[in-house]
Design an enzyme around this catalytic site. Sequence first.
Site, PDB file in Angstrom:
ATOM      1  N   ASP A 139       0.813  -1.307  -0.070  1.00 46.37           N
ATOM      2  CA  ASP A 139      -0.046   0.158   0.207  1.00 46.37           C
ATOM      3  C   ASP A 139       0.908   1.324   0.236  1.00 46.37           C
ATOM      4  O   ASP A 139       0.720   2.117   0.866  1.00 46.37           O
ATOM      5  CB  ASP A 139      -1.078  -0.105   1.143  1.00 46.37           C
ATOM      6  CG  ASP A 139      -2.070   1.043   1.131  1.00 46.37           C
ATOM      7  OD1 ASP A 139      -2.305   1.603  -0.037  1.00 46.37           O
ATOM      8  OD2 ASP A 139      -2.618   1.471   2.136  1.00 46.37           O
ATOM      9  N   GLN A 250      -3.194  -5.371   5.953  1.00 42.08           N
ATOM     10  CA  GLN A 250      -3.005  -4.305   7.023  1.00 42.08           C
ATOM     11  C   GLN A 250      -3.886  -4.649   8.318  1.00 42.08           C
ATOM     12  O   GLN A 250      -5.079  -4.388   8.160  1.00 42.08           O
ATOM     13  CB  GLN A 250      -3.394  -2.950   6.265  1.00 42.08           C
ATOM     14  CG  GLN A 250      -2.281  -2.486   5.220  1.00 42.08           C
ATOM     15  CD  GLN A 250      -2.861  -1.484   4.420  1.00 42.08           C
ATOM     16  OE1 GLN A 250      -3.937  -1.427   3.922  1.00 42.08           O
ATOM     17  NE2 GLN A 250      -2.213  -0.245   4.288  1.00 42.08           N
ATOM     18  N   ASP A 282      -0.730   8.975  10.261  1.00 43.08           N
ATOM     19  CA  ASP A 282      -1.555   8.155   9.210  1.00 43.08           C
ATOM     20  C   ASP A 282      -2.752   7.692   9.818  1.00 43.08           C
ATOM     21  O   ASP A 282      -2.972   7.136  10.728  1.00 43.08           O
ATOM     22  CB  ASP A 282      -0.953   7.041   8.420  1.00 43.08           C
ATOM     23  CG  ASP A 282      -1.625   6.489   7.368  1.00 43.08           C
ATOM     24  OD1 ASP A 282      -1.801   7.256   6.484  1.00 43.08           O
ATOM     25  OD2 ASP A 282      -1.802   5.430   7.395  1.00 43.08           O
ATOM     26  N   GLU A 324      -3.439  13.093   9.861  1.00 40.25           N
ATOM     27  CA  GLU A 324      -4.326  12.877   8.286  1.00 40.25           C
ATOM     28  C   GLU A 324      -5.533  12.349   8.338  1.00 40.25           C
ATOM     29  O   GLU A 324      -5.996  11.424   8.154  1.00 40.25           O
ATOM     30  CB  GLU A 324      -3.276  11.776   7.518  1.00 40.25           C
ATOM     31  CG  GLU A 324      -3.889  11.675   6.234  1.00 40.25           C
ATOM     32  CD  GLU A 324      -4.365  10.252   5.933  1.00 40.25           C
ATOM     33  OE1 GLU A 324      -5.007  10.218   4.665  1.00 40.25           O
ATOM     34  OE2 GLU A 324      -4.295   9.335   6.574  1.00 40.25           O
ATOM     35  N   ASP A 394      -3.166  10.463  -2.591  1.00 38.94           N
ATOM     36  CA  ASP A 394      -4.483   9.760  -2.310  1.00 38.94           C
ATOM     37  C   ASP A 394      -5.368  10.154  -3.297  1.00 38.94           C
ATOM     38  O   ASP A 394      -5.260  11.190  -4.321  1.00 38.94           O
ATOM     39  CB  ASP A 394      -5.129   9.908  -0.988  1.00 38.94           C
ATOM     40  CG  ASP A 394      -4.248   8.825   0.068  1.00 38.94           C
ATOM     41  OD1 ASP A 394      -3.807   7.670  -0.552  1.00 38.94           O
ATOM     42  OD2 ASP A 394      -4.086   9.035   1.342  1.00 38.94           O
ATOM     43  N   ARG A 518      -4.973   4.698  -7.555  1.00 39.65           N
ATOM     44  CA  ARG A 518      -4.299   5.702  -6.958  1.00 39.65           C
ATOM     45  C   ARG A 518      -2.629   5.854  -7.756  1.00 39.65           C
ATOM     46  O   ARG A 518      -2.209   6.931  -7.744  1.00 39.65           O
ATOM     47  CB  ARG A 518      -4.206   5.727  -5.633  1.00 39.65           C
ATOM     48  CG  ARG A 518      -5.662   6.001  -4.966  1.00 39.65           C
ATOM     49  CD  ARG A 518      -5.375   5.893  -3.498  1.00 39.65           C
ATOM     50  NE  ARG A 518      -5.064   4.558  -3.042  1.00 39.65           N
ATOM     51  CZ  ARG A 518      -4.870   4.179  -1.857  1.00 39.65           C
ATOM     52  NH1 ARG A 518      -5.004   5.179  -0.774  1.00 39.65           N
ATOM     53  NH2 ARG A 518      -4.276   2.979  -1.394  1.00 39.65           N
TER      54      ARG A 518
HETATM   55  C1  GLC Z   1      -3.821   6.926   4.646  1.00 46.24           C
HETATM   56  C2  GLC Z   1      -2.798   6.843   3.314  1.00 46.24           C
HETATM   57  C3  GLC Z   1      -3.216   5.937   2.400  1.00 46.24           C
HETATM   58  C4  GLC Z   1      -3.283   4.665   2.903  1.00 46.24           C
HETATM   59  C5  GLC Z   1      -4.116   4.586   4.303  1.00 46.24           C
HETATM   60  C6  GLC Z   1      -4.083   3.258   4.784  1.00 46.24           C
HETATM   61  O1  GLC Z   1      -5.055   7.316   4.362  1.00 46.24           O
HETATM   62  O2  GLC Z   1      -2.632   8.313   2.930  1.00 46.24           O
HETATM   63  O3  GLC Z   1      -2.452   6.064   1.209  1.00 46.24           O
HETATM   64  O4  GLC Z   1      -3.933   3.888   2.088  1.00 46.24           O
HETATM   65  O5  GLC Z   1      -3.736   5.327   4.838  1.00 46.24           O
HETATM   66  O6  GLC Z   1      -2.603   3.443   5.605  1.00 46.24           O
END
Ligand code: GLC
Length: 648
Positions: A139, A250, A282, A324, A394, A518
Amino acid sequence: MYQHDLHTQINELIKKSKIDFNKDNLFYTRFIANAAAIHSLYMDLYEHHPQRDKMLDELLQTIIISYKKRDTIFKQKDEEKLNKGFWFLSNEITGMSLYVDRFCGNLQNLNDKLDYFKKLGVNLLHLMPLFESPQGESDGGYAVSDFKEIDKRFGKLEDLKALEQKMNNEGMYLMIDIVLNHTSQQHKWAKKAKQGEAKYQDFFYMYADRSIPDAYEQTMPEVFPDGAPGNFTYVEECNKWVMTVFNTYQWDLNYTNPEVFVEMLDNIFFYANLGVDILRIDAPAFIWKQLGTASQNLPKAHSILQLIKQCVNVATPGMALLGEAIVAPHEIMKYFGTGLATAKECDFAYNATQMALQWDMLATGDASIMLASQHEILQKPFGTSWITYTRCHDDIGLGYTDEAIQQAGLNAYEHRRFLKDYYSGNYNGSPAKGALFGVNYKTQDARISGTLASLCGLEKAIEENNNDAIKTSIKKIILMQAHSFFIGGLPMLFYGDEAGYTNDYSYLNDAGKNYDNRWMHRPVIDWEKNKKINIKGTTENEIFTSTQKLISIRKKIAAFGDYKNLIWLSPHNIHVAAFVREFQNQKVFCLFNFSNQAAYLTWYAFKERGIVSLALYDYWSEQEFVIGADHEYLIIEPYGFYVMENRL
Ligand code: GLC
């Protein structure tokens, strides 16, 4: 508030660690000053946890050890930043976000690119995730298998340290990510969990059968409905279900376990002690889960962030935090802290709402929805800053409210459908070339992928060999950048946009990427193409030099710092987005015409905002404009803009 037991505990721990109370008096003062807040936030999260006291002690020790490990040079930098006040609000910082491998191969090569950034005016680099992440299920590095080991593709930790040192010497700032919400399924904690170790299974949300996962699914939305539907993944090795809000590889960390918090705090300090100036946290909206809720933006997610902030303020106070949170406008605001914690949570958040609204204005040529959304955006507390941007790695989510769309007299569903069609190139006459991302066929929700240039029409114009369309797309690109540079906040460019990169479709040939479009807007930089930034008459040169000029204008004008100093002008012309930035005696009017027709703006619009001078100087065209009578107009060309200062 004096708390005898807590303060005694801290004093004992400091004594034991052999920190000198006199030499390190500022650290000691910060610790005692923040102790009550740390304690109460910790209790809010973990009061009823059986390991509560043990882990509190470890948390306090983590703060002390991390401070002890901090290089003198960074401690000095901390003090300089603290003495400056809100160092990060300055108009003199401009950032760029980039993938090291796609930009220039590896960390060592990046040293040789610092002149490129300097030439452009960029003095903050956001290096996209650099830590170990399994190829093929990475990712873009946001699936971390080791938080302290640099991925071999980029180099070694020493390379990052050397780069940081060079950047520091040259007055540049460094930003990296902490991927707080999840680890890769290849992280050692996940591996041990797979092997059946109960301690590590408790680091994640793991369940023996589907009953709890099914209950969660009732109320949890899907983040990647097309690429990774659902929020749980079956783990064959241990015959359990694990929560995976993002991709199946993840695994969501379980922050109801204080051990997870302390481990991740240790990672945060590890990054701080590499000399990181801004830490991008993040996906913070997701870090707390609760059955029966969407498990996003929960109050305890804010407690975690506030606790991190308090700890960072004690040990490594020069590192600012960026949350974020790409969520609804009124939710984004909460990441700056609320109530007593106002301006004590994240120092930065992305102005994702304004970013999406810019794209709305560009498609419609109308500022109504953007203006209807401002009451929310303007609530940001003093002492915090936006990250402003037109594109990032993103997708673009059209996350502003239905109410704002309705206020503009439009149907929210139909309007969003128009925008999605427009930017994915499915709308007749649209010059944009992008794609839909995260399509949810149940809700019809979708976001948008595509580079700044392609969404502004450059790709199609080049394909059609249409010079007029090329010119128009360049104007749109610069308009979009200008609007995001001057609106307040730290502008974060996305690499490639400074040289007009269009979509890169090579990701389709890579099995580790082709499920995620993306990647079309994450280009591999071709330095031969980038040489054209020096050749007059090329698209690359025009976009680069214009971006350069915008940055240099911003650097000259203190009013562009993010001091809660923006006032929107009344919409005398709905095609024009116009605001004034005020600071001390300075008044700077920024006016952007988002339509494809010339716009006429009555001089009265300026007078309404208390303009007293006879003339305005436009930094963009480098011309002076004499202010006319109320019934006369300033003319703004299609997709044109002005950055005008009131000459007293
Ligand atoms: C955040 C990142 C994105 C990622 C997600 C999971 O939003 O900017 O790119 O896929 O987190 O970590």
